[in-house]
Design a protein around this motif. Structure first.
Motif, PDB file in Angstrom:
ATOM      1  N   MET A 435      27.645  50.013  27.705  1.00 41.24           N
ATOM      2  CA  MET A 435      28.481  49.176  28.182  1.00 41.24           C
ATOM      3  C   MET A 435      29.722  49.061  26.959  1.00 41.24           C
ATOM      4  O   MET A 435      30.862  48.701  27.956  1.00 41.24           O
ATOM      5  N   ILE A 436      29.711  49.047  25.706  1.00 41.44           N
ATOM      6  CA  ILE A 436      30.947  49.254  25.198  1.00 41.44           C
ATOM      7  C   ILE A 436      31.478  50.144  25.861  1.00 41.44           C
ATOM      8  O   ILE A 436      32.878  50.091  25.462  1.00 41.44           O
ATOM      9  N   ALA A 437      31.271  51.103  25.262  1.00 40.86           N
ATOM     10  CA  ALA A 437      31.891  52.471  25.903  1.00 40.86           C
ATOM     11  C   ALA A 437      32.647  52.185  26.649  1.00 40.86           C
ATOM     12  O   ALA A 437      33.387  52.489  27.386  1.00 40.86           O
ATOM     13  N   LEU A 438      31.492  52.026  27.952  1.00 39.82           N
ATOM     14  CA  LEU A 438      32.768  52.006  29.088  1.00 39.82           C
ATOM     15  C   LEU A 438      33.729  50.843  29.533  1.00 39.82           C
ATOM     16  O   LEU A 438      34.508  51.614  29.995  1.00 39.82           O
ATOM     17  N   ILE A 439      33.538  50.199  28.665  1.00 42.80           N
ATOM     18  CA  ILE A 439      35.147  48.580  28.511  1.00 42.80           C
ATOM     19  C   ILE A 439      35.608  49.623  27.685  1.00 42.80           C
ATOM     20  O   ILE A 439      36.643  49.529  28.458  1.00 42.80           O
ATOM     21  N   ILE A 440      35.907  50.614  26.655  1.00 43.86           N
ATOM     22  CA  ILE A 440      36.780  50.715  26.212  1.00 43.86           C
ATOM     23  C   ILE A 440      37.184  51.818  27.351  1.00 43.86           C
ATOM     24  O   ILE A 440      38.779  51.867  27.114  1.00 43.86           O
ATOM     25  N   ARG A 441      36.263  52.611  27.448  1.00 44.93           N
ATOM     26  CA  ARG A 441      36.783  53.462  28.180  1.00 44.93           C
ATOM     27  C   ARG A 441      38.203  52.523  29.521  1.00 44.93           C
ATOM     28  O   ARG A 441      39.026  53.851  29.699  1.00 44.93           O
ATOM     29  N   GLU A 442      37.905  52.142  29.893  1.00 39.70           N
ATOM     30  CA  GLU A 442      38.162  51.202  31.446  1.00 39.70           C
ATOM     31  C   GLU A 442      39.117  50.422  30.674  1.00 39.70           C
ATOM     32  O   GLU A 442      40.966  50.692  31.136  1.00 39.70           O
ATOM     33  N   LEU A 443      39.719  49.626  29.050  1.00 39.81           N
ATOM     34  CA  LEU A 443      40.857  49.054  28.898  1.00 39.81           C
ATOM     35  C   LEU A 443      41.740  50.456  28.581  1.00 39.81           C
ATOM     36  O   LEU A 443      42.896  49.993  28.236  1.00 39.81           O
ATOM     37  N   LYS A 444      41.027  51.911  28.205  1.00 39.72           N
ATOM     38  CA  LYS A 444      42.285  52.871  27.416  1.00 39.72           C
ATOM     39  C   LYS A 444      42.748  53.026  28.436  1.00 39.72           C
ATOM     40  O   LYS A 444      44.090  53.495  29.018  1.00 39.72           O
ATOM     41  N   LYS A 445      42.431  53.058  29.750  1.00 37.87           N
ATOM     42  CA  LYS A 445      42.904  53.577  30.793  1.00 37.87           C
ATOM     43  C   LYS A 445      43.765  53.009  31.194  1.00 37.87           C
ATOM     44  O   LYS A 445      44.428  53.736  32.376  1.00 37.87           O
ATOM     45  N   GLY A 446      44.110  51.561  31.701  1.00 37.97           N
ATOM     46  CA  GLY A 446      45.244  50.607  31.472  1.00 37.97           C
ATOM     47  C   GLY A 446      45.092  49.864  33.337  1.00 37.97           C
ATOM     48  O   GLY A 446      44.284  50.487  34.532  1.00 37.97           O
ATOM     49  N   PRO A 447      46.057  49.420  33.667  1.00 35.94           N
ATOM     50  CA  PRO A 447      45.888  48.627  35.171  1.00 35.94           C
ATOM     51  C   PRO A 447      47.062  49.407  35.940  1.00 35.94           C
ATOM     52  O   PRO A 447      45.973  49.616  36.980  1.00 35.94           O
ATOM     53  N   GLU A 448      47.219  50.838  35.331  1.00 32.61           N
ATOM     54  CA  GLU A 448      48.320  51.797  36.051  1.00 32.61           C
ATOM     55  C   GLU A 448      47.666  52.857  36.349  1.00 32.61           C
ATOM     56  O   GLU A 448      47.338  53.026  37.598  1.00 32.61           O
ATOM     57  N   ASP A 449      45.756  53.243  35.971  1.00 33.35           N
ATOM     58  CA  ASP A 449      45.413  53.569  36.267  1.00 33.35           C
ATOM     59  C   ASP A 449      43.963  54.217  37.931  1.00 33.35           C
ATOM     60  O   ASP A 449      43.721  54.200  38.663  1.00 33.35           O
ATOM     61  N   GLU A 450      44.672  52.267  38.597  1.00 30.02           N
ATOM     62  CA  GLU A 450      43.994  52.218  39.277  1.00 30.02           C
ATOM     63  C   GLU A 450      44.964  52.831  40.515  1.00 30.02           C
ATOM     64  O   GLU A 450      44.265  52.934  42.061  1.00 30.02           O
TER      65      GLU A 450
END
Length: 471
Positions: A435-450
């Motif tokens: 869970m922590i790893a996936l949240i960190i990954r989403e945060l690293k992607k940033g809003p522009e990834d969507e």
């Protein structure tokens, strides 16, 4: 080691881990619903980006919450079968409604929200996430209806050694249910806001200019939600603690570390330590009048101590130990209240230091670090509150009716509990790390990834026989 403490530890472990994600998902669902509503009203694309980005964090919490909830259900059949037989007639109705109505509604509209971004209008799409938020609250309501029966049993009769429901309305009008429900939902709102603000603070520390506005808006919204949630937590918690003076006086006395009856007026114990074996306080620092004010809303009134209450319980229910784990309850209550007040303070100061005229917080890294670390506070506060609610009921599973020793499955062994405890611990550790790893990954992607992903999806949807598909 013996069966009862091992079974209790296993249930505590599974419940605490599950309860990390229940208020997380409820609070984040509300935050995401507000974001999408702002997009529908203002038509600003930034709110749409916020909705999709933080929606991914919400979906992660929801997924882990479902998995841990399923695991928790195994406890009733594995280690607490006698308890399940005793309360089965009571719990059957609310838990069936929770699964067949609330959770079904929640998962159905969540699926519609995930997969219909381009298929329905924005106004209809935002209704889906509000229905998810509403359903998650209703789901919590039915689960707490069962839990409130354990705290204050009502609407039942005893027949052939188990509780039989004779008044479903009494179960729903149980005052304890409404105290618990309001407090849990308020805590979930606070948790969602604090996580949103804290994670935004961590992202602002990276100082990416193209994302500053995005995270500033997210942080402000998180702080505003935290402020509303924290105030609601304090009000609902105050009502719940006042009710304990009458309904569960032993729990109330334990949270204050009171073995002896207090004088009139009663002083609030700020810090203390108890000798639980000898049933006496070792030391304590008190604030005059404060406990009478908190318990009765006036400057007078005494509180019964645990020694007096224990004598009453022995006379009423028979000879056994009715003293709960005092030091755990005393300090859990103060951790819960202290962190609740801290989140309220952080929300007020955070909103003040991010106002338009003087946005000091964004320029001070130490402030952002403090706010970022506050991400973890609601997890501790909610766990401490759960410990107070459940441990304070000792030695009962159903208060005044059914004890913990009566509740344990007769066919479990120490060996089986050690094995299952180890398996559950490793499983939960793996889930937490994932869970922590996936949240960190989403945060690293940033809003522009969507937006990038949407463009790629649009290309992949091209007709393979169209000439432009090969260019």
């Amino acid at each position: 080691m013996s069966i009862v403490p091992l079974a209790r530890f296993q249930f505590a472990m599974t419940t605490i881990f599950h309860f990390f994600f229940v208020p997380f998902s409820i609070g984040m669902a509300l935050a995401v619903a507000i974001m999408e509503t702002m997009y529908v009203i203002t038509k600003k694309e930034e709110y749409l980006k916020m909705t999709k980005f933080w929606g991914n964090i919400f979906l992660l919490s929801f997924a882990v919450g479902v998995v841990t909830g399923i695991i928790q259900e195994f406890q009733f059949g594995m280690n607490w079968s006698d308890y399940s037989r005793f309360v089965g007639d009571i719990f059957g109705a609310p838990l069936a409604v929770e699964a067949l109505l609330a959770f079904f509604m929640e998962s159905t509209f969540l699926g519609l929200w995930i997969f219909t971004w381009k298929m329905v209008s924005p106004k209809l799409h935002v209704v889906f996430i509000w229905l998810v938020t509403f359903a998650s609250g209703i789901s919590a309501f039915w689960i707490l209806a069962a839990n409130s029966f354990m705290q204050h049993p009502t609407g039942y009769t005893l027949k052939d050694g188990h509780a039989v429901m004779n008044d479903f309305g009494a179960l729903l009008t149980n005052a304890q249910l409404w105290y618990e429900f309001s407090h849990v939902i308020a805590g979930a709102v606070t948790m969602g806001g604090m996580i949103l603000a804290g994670l935004s603070a961590f992202q602002l520390l990276k100082r990416k200019n193209n994302e500053m506005s995005f995270y500033k808006k997210s942080l402000r919204l998180g702080l505003l939600i935290t402020l509303v949630g924290s105030l609601s937590v304090l009000m609902s918690g105050d009502l719940q603690m006042k009710a304990l003076v009458k309904e569960q006086p032993m729990k109330f006395a334990a949270t204050e570390g009171l073995y002896r009856d207090t004088p009139d007026p009663a002083a609030l114990t700020m810090i203390a330590w108890a000798n639980e074996n000898q049933h006496k306080r070792v030391f304590g620092v008190e604030l005059p009048y404060a406990l009478s004010i908190l318990a009765y809303n006036k400057f007078s009134g005494s509180i019964k101590g645990m020694n007096s209450i224990n004598k009453q319980l022995v006379k009423k229910y028979g000879q056994r130990n009715y003293y709960p784990p005092v030091n755990t309850l005393f300090w859990s209550f103060r951790i819960m209240v202290g962190f609740g007040l801290l989140m309220l303070l952080v929300a007020i100061l955070g909103l003040f230091f991010t106002r338009k005229k003087k946005q000091l917080l964004y320029r001070q890294k130490w402030m952002l670090w403090i706010l970022g670390l506050c991400t973890f506070i609601p997890f501790v506060a909610n766990t401490a509150g759960w410990l107070v609610t459940e441990l304070g009921r000792y030695p009962w599973t159903v208060y005044g009716v059914f004890t913990i020793k009566q509740s344990v499955s007769p066919n479990v062994s120490v060996t089986s509990l050690l094995i299952s405890n180890t398996i559950y611990f490793l499983l939960f550790s793996g889930l937490a790390i994932t869970m922590i790893a996936l949240i960190i990954r989403e945060l690293k992607k940033g809003p522009e990834d969507e937006e990038k992903q949407a463009q790629e999806d649009q290309k992949s949807e091209a007709d393979p026989f169209d000439k432009g598909a090969f260019e």
